[in-house]
Design a protein around this motif. Structure first.
Motif, PDB file in Angstrom:
ATOM      1  N   PRO A 179       0.832  -1.218   0.000  1.00  0.00           N
ATOM      2  CA  PRO A 179       0.000   0.000   0.000  1.00  0.00           C
ATOM      3  C   PRO A 179       0.860   1.259   0.000  1.00  0.00           C
ATOM      4  O   PRO A 179       1.927   1.299   0.613  1.00  0.00           O
ATOM      5  CB  PRO A 179      -0.813  -0.131   1.295  1.00  0.00           C
ATOM      6  N   ASP A 180       0.379   2.304  -0.668  1.00  0.00           N
ATOM      7  CA  ASP A 180       1.145   3.540  -0.805  1.00  0.00           C
ATOM      8  C   ASP A 180       1.429   4.200   0.543  1.00  0.00           C
ATOM      9  O   ASP A 180       2.456   4.861   0.707  1.00  0.00           O
ATOM     10  CB  ASP A 180       0.398   4.529  -1.708  1.00  0.00           C
ATOM     11  N   ASP A 181       0.501   4.053   1.493  1.00  0.00           N
ATOM     12  CA  ASP A 181       0.650   4.725   2.783  1.00  0.00           C
ATOM     13  C   ASP A 181       1.279   3.842   3.852  1.00  0.00           C
ATOM     14  O   ASP A 181       1.221   4.152   5.039  1.00  0.00           O
ATOM     15  CB  ASP A 181      -0.709   5.228   3.279  1.00  0.00           C
ATOM     16  N   VAL A 182       1.888   2.730   3.437  1.00  0.00           N
ATOM     17  CA  VAL A 182       2.475   1.774   4.386  1.00  0.00           C
ATOM     18  C   VAL A 182       3.987   1.747   4.200  1.00  0.00           C
ATOM     19  O   VAL A 182       4.487   1.635   3.076  1.00  0.00           O
ATOM     20  CB  VAL A 182       1.874   0.362   4.180  1.00  0.00           C
ATOM     21  N   SER A 183       4.707   1.829   5.300  1.00  0.00           N
ATOM     22  CA  SER A 183       6.170   1.829   5.244  1.00  0.00           C
ATOM     23  C   SER A 183       6.707   0.418   5.031  1.00  0.00           C
ATOM     24  O   SER A 183       6.005  -0.581   5.218  1.00  0.00           O
ATOM     25  CB  SER A 183       6.747   2.404   6.541  1.00  0.00           C
ATOM     26  N   LEU A 184       7.969   0.366   4.659  1.00  0.00           N
ATOM     27  CA  LEU A 184       8.634  -0.919   4.461  1.00  0.00           C
ATOM     28  C   LEU A 184       8.697  -1.712   5.762  1.00  0.00           C
ATOM     29  O   LEU A 184       8.521  -2.944   5.770  1.00  0.00           O
ATOM     30  CB  LEU A 184      10.039  -0.677   3.906  1.00  0.00           C
TER      31      LEU A 184
END
Length: 302
Positions: free
Chosen positions: A171-176
């Motif tokens: 997801p775009d709003d989720v960090s690695l």
């Protein structure tokens, strides 16, 4: 991405399978014997919970079931099968069986990602498999059926995880860190009840056992998988899968350094072949075609 950045990304990503190559040494020298499920669970679950506590983010919507699928393929099933192979086979033989993974990624990538199978990829697969065979296979290698099947299934599990991770992204709003934490936690939670139900816990743990578990969880899971998923987000699936050849290469070097294993001319040739296969499979930055400049009026009158 420029050629230098591609090379740097590949080198950093290769650190993950290089660390995983130490699993064979840690398993045989530091962990309690015959505990593949316990080793898998303690490798995944503590690292995943640490990342979840740091990021405090859970999946949403479709990513609940995607996180479960990726967590099982990349972590839960793969860890168990990896340790099962390590307990039943010499480290080199286990690594050789697992080296079929890029070939599986090649086929799955063509089916799911619509990647074209190029001749250089087929050549890289053959060179890599031959190199691993020369690198790790001993004349009197003991081939245990359970270990061989576990290694092959482990290769299928990881290859499927690589391709689906590439296809779904994150997801775009989720960090690695969050993305890695989801998968490690899912894998550990899937393994936990199976471990408690089917595997007897050791009567006691030595400090060597504790150190081995900590190394596998913090270095071999938390840090290594953050590097691995970072690389998967930036490299083609097949190029990343070839970096897994760093695992048997590292396992052989560690065996030479710490287990008094020999390193002959054929093994050195195998190591060179493995490196060549990895280099051949990596993407290259192609220069953009230049647009021809139209001749000036003065030039056109000449």
């Amino acid at each position: 991405m420029s050629g230098q950045r591609l090379a740097a990304t590949s080198a950093l990503t290769a650190l993950a399978p290089a660390v995983w190559g130490s699993t064979y040494l840690i398993t045989t020298e530091f962990l309690p014997p015959d505990r593949p499920l316990l080793a898998s669970t303690l490798r995944a679950l503590p690292a995943g919970l640490i990342l979840l506590l740091v990021t405090r983010t859970l999946p949403k919507g479709i990513w609940w079931w995607r996180a479960v699928v990726l967590g099982v393929l990349n972590i839960g099933a793969f860890f168990y099968l990896l340790f099962l192979a390590a307990y039943h086979l010499p480290g080199g033989v286990a690594a050789l069986v697992m080296s079929v993974q890029p070939m599986i990624v090649l086929l799955l990538g063509a089916l799911l990602l619509k990647d074209r199978i190029q001749p250089v990829h087929l050549v890289s697969c053959l060179i890599g498999a031959a190199g691993v065979a020369l690198l790790v296979l001993q004349p009197h290698a003991d081939l245990d059926g359970v270990g061989v099947v576990a290694g092959l299934l482990g290769a299928v599990s990881m290859a499927s995880g690589i391709v689906l991770t590439k296809q779904w992204g994150r997801p775009d709003d989720v960090s690695l860190l969050t993305f890695t934490g989801w998968q490690l936690t899912v894998g550990g939670l899937v393994l936990l009840p199976i471990t408690l139900a089917t595997e007897e816990l050791p009567d006691h743990l030595t400090w060597g056992n504790v150190g081995g578990f900590l190394y596998l969880s913090i270095i071999g899971a938390l840090i290594a998988y953050v590097l691995w998923f970072r690389g998967l987000s930036r490299l083609p699936a097949l190029a990343a899968s070839f970096l897994s050849f760093a695992s048997p290469l590292c396992a052989t070097i560690l065996g030479y350094l710490f287990l008094d294993q020999t390193l002959g001319a054929l093994q050195l040739l195998g190591a060179a072949a493995v490196v060549a296969a990895v280099v051949l499979a990596q993407p290259r930055n192609r220069p953009k075609p230049t647009t021809p400049v139209p001749p000036t009026r003065a030039a056109s009158r000449v």
